[in-house]
Design an enzyme around this catalytic site. Structure first.
Site, short mmCIF file in Angstrom:
data_model
loop_
_atom_site.label_atom_id
_atom_site.label_comp_id
_atom_site.label_asym_id
_atom_site.label_seq_id
_atom_site.Cartn_x
_atom_site.Cartn_y
_atom_site.Cartn_z
N SER A 104 0.91 -1.16 -0.05
CA SER A 104 0.18 0.08 -0.16
C SER A 104 1.07 1.40 -0.03
O SER A 104 1.63 1.33 0.77
CB SER A 104 -1.01 0.07 1.29
OG SER A 104 -1.55 -0.98 1.33
N CYS A 136 -7.09 -1.04 7.24
CA CYS A 136 -5.99 -1.60 6.51
C CYS A 136 -5.10 -2.31 7.55
O CYS A 136 -4.96 -1.91 8.51
CB CYS A 136 -5.27 -0.54 5.79
SG CYS A 136 -3.89 -1.19 4.99
N ASP A 164 -8.63 -2.43 2.95
CA ASP A 164 -7.24 -2.92 2.02
C ASP A 164 -6.57 -3.75 3.04
O ASP A 164 -5.61 -3.54 3.94
CB ASP A 164 -6.48 -1.59 1.88
CG ASP A 164 -5.03 -1.88 1.01
OD1 ASP A 164 -4.96 -2.91 0.56
OD2 ASP A 164 -4.28 -0.70 1.18
N TRP A 188 -4.83 -7.80 3.99
CA TRP A 188 -3.81 -8.65 3.69
C TRP A 188 -3.79 -9.87 4.55
O TRP A 188 -4.09 -9.70 5.62
CB TRP A 188 -2.52 -8.05 3.63
CG TRP A 188 -2.42 -6.91 2.88
CD1 TRP A 188 -2.90 -5.70 3.37
CD2 TRP A 188 -1.57 -6.61 1.91
NE1 TRP A 188 -2.45 -4.48 2.66
CE2 TRP A 188 -1.83 -5.05 1.66
CE3 TRP A 188 -0.86 -7.09 0.67
CZ2 TRP A 188 -1.16 -4.49 0.57
CZ3 TRP A 188 -0.16 -6.31 -0.33
CH2 TRP A 188 -0.32 -5.03 -0.21
P1 NAP Z 1 1.94 -6.17 14.05
O1 NAP Z 1 3.03 -5.05 14.38
O2 NAP Z 1 2.33 -7.51 14.36
O3 NAP Z 1 0.67 -5.83 14.86
C1 NAP Z 1 0.03 -4.40 15.00
C2 NAP Z 1 -0.58 -4.29 16.29
O4 NAP Z 1 -1.83 -5.14 15.87
C3 NAP Z 1 -0.05 -5.01 17.26
O5 NAP Z 1 -0.18 -4.10 18.38
C4 NAP Z 1 -0.82 -6.27 17.45
O6 NAP Z 1 -0.99 -6.84 18.90
C5 NAP Z 1 -2.23 -5.78 17.29
N1 NAP Z 1 -3.36 -6.95 16.89
C6 NAP Z 1 -2.89 -8.24 16.90
N2 NAP Z 1 -4.08 -8.87 16.62
C7 NAP Z 1 -5.14 -8.07 16.42
C8 NAP Z 1 -6.50 -8.01 16.18
N3 NAP Z 1 -7.03 -9.08 15.97
N4 NAP Z 1 -7.01 -6.90 16.23
C9 NAP Z 1 -6.62 -5.86 16.38
N5 NAP Z 1 -5.10 -5.60 16.50
C10 NAP Z 1 -4.38 -6.77 16.52
O7 NAP Z 1 1.56 -5.66 12.45
P2 NAP Z 1 2.43 -5.87 11.32
O8 NAP Z 1 3.59 -6.72 11.49
O9 NAP Z 1 2.76 -4.31 10.88
O10 NAP Z 1 1.51 -6.31 10.38
C11 NAP Z 1 0.07 -5.91 10.15
C12 NAP Z 1 -0.63 -6.54 9.01
O11 NAP Z 1 -0.75 -5.45 7.91
C13 NAP Z 1 0.01 -7.51 8.33
O12 NAP Z 1 -1.08 -8.55 8.02
C14 NAP Z 1 0.61 -6.93 7.00
O13 NAP Z 1 0.51 -8.03 6.10
C15 NAP Z 1 -0.41 -5.99 6.71
N6 NAP Z 1 -0.22 -4.76 5.76
C16 NAP Z 1 0.98 -4.61 5.16
C17 NAP Z 1 1.03 -3.54 4.24
C18 NAP Z 1 2.26 -3.01 3.83
O14 NAP Z 1 2.18 -2.22 3.06
N7 NAP Z 1 3.38 -3.77 4.17
C19 NAP Z 1 -0.13 -2.81 3.98
C20 NAP Z 1 -1.20 -3.11 4.72
C21 NAP Z 1 -1.55 -4.12 5.47
P3 NAP Z 1 -0.06 -8.03 19.81
O15 NAP Z 1 0.97 -8.48 18.58
O16 NAP Z 1 0.41 -7.61 20.86
O17 NAP Z 1 -1.21 -9.20 19.61
#
Ligand code: NAP
Length: 688
Positions: A468, A640, A685, A687
Site C-alpha cells: 500500500s 487496513c 485494504d 492482507w
Molecule cells: P503487528 O506489528 O504484528 O501488529 C500491530 C498491532 O496489531 C499489534 O499491537 C498487535 O498486537 C495488534 N493486533 C494483533 N491482533 C489483533 C487483532 N485481532 N485486532 C487488532 N489488533 C491486533 O503488525 P504488522 O507486522 O505491522 O502487520 C500488520 C498487517 O498489515 C500484516 O498482516 C501486513 O501484511 C499488513 N499490511 C501490510 C502493508 C504493507 O504495505 N506492508 C499494508 C497493509 C497491510 P499483539 O501483537 O500484541 O497481539
C-alpha cells in the site's frame, strides 16, 4: 483553369496543384523557350503519362486465383474453437489468474487430461473470444474447465474481467456445452470465491451442463489440498460422464523442451526483464507489469526504535518516469531471490548457472512459447523469474520423484504428492510446517537429482509484491513511499524463513558515496480512495504496517487544508506493541495532530500492560462519537492491515456500536454496514 488535384486535361496543359498559385505552371507558357528536341522529349513524356493514366488499369493482369497455391485461411488467433479443432483437443481449461496459481492449476489439469486419454489446452480468457463458448458442442466429447481466482473485494482477476462482463451481459444458449469450475479464494475475505461461484452459476443458467460440482479452494487453509481433493473426484466423474477409462499412464509429461545456446550473443539474452529485451537499459514509459520502471531507492530507514523486528520506510524515486499515482494505490515491486540460495541450487545440481538456455513449448500451437522470458541463463531464471523460496506444491514433488534414485525417498515423495491421509500428513509436516523450499528438499533428499531444466519448468513464477503506497502524490509527486516489516521467523523445526522481497528491500540502502540501488516497480490502481468531498469525515483504522495508506491519506488531507478546502474530521486508530518500540511515524503523526490535520490520534499499545488493548477496544470506547459521525455526518470508514483477525474484529466492533448506540438488531447492523460497503463508505485494504 480548374484546380483539380492531380488532374490533367487533354489540351496538353498539366497542372500541379499544391494549393500555392506560385507552383502552378502552365506548359503552354514555356513552349517558345524550348527547342524542337526538347518539345519532342516533352511530348513523349506527356504522351506516356497520359497513356499511363488512361490505360494502366486495363493492362493490369487479372488475378487468376486458380493459379495460386491453395492456402487455408489462417485460424483467428482469438478462436479457441478453431485451435482445438485443428489440434484435436477436446478439453480447454481457462484460468482467471492474478498471481499465477490458477494458471498453474489449469496446466496441471491439462496434464491430467492426457492421463485420461483426453487432449487439453490451457487458455487465458483474455486472449480468446469467449463468446465462442456456445460452439464448444461442435467438438465431440468436449468440456471447458474454469480455474477462477477471486481477487480484491470479490472481483474477477484482471485477465478474467472481460469474460466476467461477457457472462453478465450474454444470453447465449450454452446447451450442450459441458463445463466444470474450480474457484480459488480465501475465507478471510468477505466475498469468498465470489468469481468461481458466479462462473459456475451463470454457465448453468445459460444452459451449460455441469460435469462436476464447483470446487472451492481456500488459500487461508490449504488451497493445494482443496485442489487435489477436488480433482481426485473430478476426473472419475469426467470419465463416467464421457464413458472413458483412465489410461493409467502415470509418468510425468514435459511441457517444454530444453535448448542450450552455445554461441549466443549475450545481448540477446534476458537478464531479468519482464517483457521487452533490454528494457532495463533503455527505459521507456508507460510502465506496467510487463515494463517495470527501475526506481532508485532514495530513502531506506528503520522505523522502529526497539524490538527484534525490522520495520522500514522506503522511498522510491519516480522522477521523470511519468508514473502517476493516487493515495490508496498499490506499488508492485519485482524482487530478486537471494543469490546464496541460487548458487546453492546450482552447486547441489552440479550445473553451470551461466549457461544460456531456452525452454521451448513442445506444443507449437500454444500461445505461451516459454515459461519465462527466453533465452536466458539458469542464474537469471532462478534469480528473477522463479519462486525458489516457497514450499513446492505437490505436483512438483510428484514430477520430481522420478529423479530420486533411492526407492525410499522416491516413495516418500510420491506419498506426499498423493491425496492419501498418510501422504497429506507427511506433506503437511515435512514440507509446509517445516517451511522446506526447493533447496531444503534437494539438500535433505540426497538421491534426488533432477535435471535443472525440468526443475525450472516446474517451479512457479516469482510474483511481484504489492505494498500500500504510504504517500500522497499531491505532496510527493516524484516519490512513492512504502512501509513494510521484514519477514523473518524461525519455524518450530528450527528452520529460518526469510521473506524474499522485504529482505531484499532491506538491503537497498543508499551507500556512503550516494549510490542508489534500483527496484523494478509499477503502480496498480485501487478503489481505496478518500471521499470525493474533503468535508466528509474519515475514520481510518490501521494497526502495524496497516498505517501505510493512511500516511498518504493524512498527507493529502493536509494538502487539501492548505488549498483552503473545508476538510472534515480526520480520525486515526493506530495500534502497535509498545509505545517506545514500534509506534510507527510517531513524530509525523503527532505533528499532524498539532497542526489540526489529524483531529484525533488514537493509539492502542497492545503489550504495554497486562491485558491486550487493540484498536477495536478504542473504537468501542468512542462509540457514541463514531456512530454520530457514521450515521449523521456521512463519515467514510477505512480499514487496513491484517485480514484474518484484525479486520474481522474491527467489523464486529462496528456491528456492536450500531446495535448498542444505534439500537439496531444484529441483522440490521450487518445489513447497515453491507450497504455502507456498497456505497463505498466502508473500504478495506487488507492482507492475509
Ligand atoms: P503487528 O506489528 O504484528 O501488529 C500491530 C498491532 O496489531 C499489534 O499491537 C498487535 O498486537 C495488534 N493486533 C494483533 N491482533 C489483533 C487483532 N485481532 N485486532 C487488532 N489488533 C491486533 O503488525 P504488522 O507486522 O505491522 O502487520 C500488520 C498487517 O498489515 C500484516 O498482516 C501486513 O501484511 C499488513 N499490511 C501490510 C502493508 C504493507 O504495505 N506492508 C499494508 C497493509 C497491510 P499483539 O501483537 O500484541 O497481539
Amino acid at each position: 483553369m480548374p484546380a483539380l488535384s492531380g488532374s490533367y486535361h487533354t489540351g496538353g496543359i498539366f497542372e500541379l496543384v499544391t494549393g500555392n498559385p506560385a507552383f502552378q505552371c502552365d506548359v503552354g507558357v514555356l513552349l517558345p523557350l524550348l527547342g524542337s528536341l526538347d518539345i519532342f522529349i516533352f511530348s513523349l513524356i506527356a504522351g506516356l503519362l497520359i497513356y499511363w493514366f488512361l490505360f494502366r488499369k486495363k493492362t493490369e493482369p487479372v488475378l487468376d486465383f486458380k493459379t495460386f497455391p491453395a492456402v487455408s485461411p489462417p485460424i483467428p488467433e482469438t478462436s479457441f474453437i478453431e485451435k482445438m479443432k485443428k489440434t484435436n483437443r477436446n478439453v480447454v481449461v481457462f484460468y482467471g489468474s492474478q498471481t499465477g496459481t490458477a494458471e498453474e492449476f489449469a496446466n496441471r489439469l491439462v496434464k491430467d487430461a492426457h492421463r485420461y486419454g483426453m487432449k487439453g489446452m490451457a487458455a487465458d480468457p483474455e486472449e480468446y473470444d469467449m463468446s465462442e463458448l456456445s460452439r464448444l458442442k461442435e467438438i465431440p466429447n468436449s468440456m471447458a474447465v474454469f480455474c477462477m481466482a477471486t481477487y480484491g473485494e470479490g472481483d474477477p482477476t484482471d485477465n478474467a474481467q472481460e469474460f466476467y462482463d461477457w457472462m453478465q451481459g450474454t444470453d447465449d444458449d450454452l446447451e450442450g456445452v459441458n463445463f466444470a469450475v474450480f474457484g480459488l479464494g480465501n475465507k478471510t475475505y468477505e466475498h469468498f470465491n465470489a468469481t468461481g461461484k458466479y462462473t459456475d452459476k451463470r454457465l448453468a443458467e445459460l444452459g451449460g451442463k455441469r460435469v462436476f460440482d464447483l470446487g472451492l479452494g481456500d488459500d487461508d487453509s490449504n488451497l493445494e489440498e482443496d485442489f487435489i481433493s477436488w480433482k481426485e473426484q473430478f476426473w472419475p466423474a469426467v470419465c463416467e460422464f464421457f464413458g472413458v477409462e483412465a489410461t493409467g499412464e502415470d509418468s510425468s509429461i514435459r511441457q517444454f523442451e530444453l535448448v542450450v545456446h552455445n554461441d549466443i550473443n549475450m545481448n540477446q539474452v534476458y537478464t531479468g526483464e519482464m517483457g521487452r529485451l533490454k528494457s532495463f537499459q533503455t527505459q521507456k514509459p508507460p510502465f506496467d507489469s510487463k515494463n517495470p520502471f527501475l526506481a532508485p531507492v532514495s530513502v531506506n530507514r528503520k522505523l522502529n526504535k526497539g524490538g527484534n523486528r525490522h520495520l522500514m520506510h522506503i522511498e522510491l524515486d519516480i522522477m521523470d518516469s511519468k508514473i502517476r499515482y493516487d493515495a490508496g494505490d498499490h506499488v508492485a515491486v519485482y524482487p530478486i531471490n537471494d543469490a546464496v540460495v541460487v548458487n546453492r541450487i546450482g552447486e547441489r545440481l552440479g550445473v553451470d548457472l551461466d549457461t544460456a538456455i531456452s525452454l521451448r513449448n513442445l506444443d507449437e500451437e500454444s500461445n505461451k512459447k516459454h515459461p519465462f522470458p527466453c533465452p536466458t541463463t539458469y542464474r537469471t531464471a532462478l534469480s528473477h523469474y522463479l519462486d525458489i523460496n516457497n514450499k513446492p506444491r505437490k505436483n512438483v514433488l510428484y514430477d520430481l520423484a522420478q529423479y530420486a534414485s533411492d526407492p525410499q525417498e522416491q516413495e516418500n515423495m510420491r506419498k506426499m504428492a498423493s491425496a492419501s491421509p498418510e501422504g497429506k500428513a507427511l506433506y503437511q509436516s515435512w514440507v509446509l510446517d517445516s517451511e522446506r523450499n526447493i533447496l531444503a528438499i534437494l539438500e535433505d533428499l540426497p538421491s534426488l537429482n533432477p535435471p535443472i531444466d525440468h526443475l525450472c519448468e516446474l517451479l512457479p513464477r516469482l510474483q511481484a509484491r504489492y505494498y500500500s503506497i504510504a504517500s500522497s502524490s499531491k505532496v510527493h509527486p516524484n516519490s512513492i513511499h512504502i512501509c513494510a516489516v521484514v519477514i523473518e521467523y524461525t519455524t518450530e523445526t528450527g528452520r529460518v524463513y526469510k521473506g524474499v522481497a522485504t529482505n531484499w528491500l532491506k538491503n537497498k540502502e543508499v551507500t556512503e558515496n550516494g549510490h542508489k540501488h534500483t527496484v523494478p516497480m509499477y503502480v496498480r490502481r485501487s478503489q481505496f480512495r478518500l471521499p470525493f468531498k474533503p468535508s466528509n469525515p474519515v475514520i481510518m483504522i490501521g494497526p502495524g504496517t496497516g498505517i501505510a495508506p493512511f500516511m498518504g491519506f493524512i498527507q493529502e488531507r493536509a494538502w487539501q487544508k492548505e488549498q483552503g478546502k473545508d476538510v472534515g474530521e480526520t480520525i486515526l486508530y493506530f495500534g502497535c506493541r509498545h509505545k517506545n518500540e514500534d509506534f510507527l511515524y510517531q513524530q509525523e503523526l503527532e505533528e499532524f495532530e498539532r497542526a489540526g490535520v489529524l483531529t484525533q490520534l488514537n493509539v492502542a499499545f497492545s503489550r504495554d500492560q497486562e491485558h491486550k488493548i487493540y484498536v477495536q477496544h478504542l473504537l468501542k470506547k468512542n462509540k457514541e462519537q463514531l456512530w454520530k459521525l457514521i450515521h449523521s455526518n456521512n463519515a467514510h470508514i477505512y480499514v487496513c492491515g491484517d485480514a484474518r483477525n484484525m479486520a474481522r474484529d474491527v467489523h464486529t466492533a462496528f456491528y456492536e456500536i450500531a446495535e448498542e448506540v444505534g439500537g439496531l438488531t444484529h441483522t440490521q447492523a450487518v445489513d447497515y454496514f453491507k450497504k455502507l460497503m456498497t456505497k463505498g463508505r466502508y473500504s478495506q485494504d487488507v492482507w492475509s
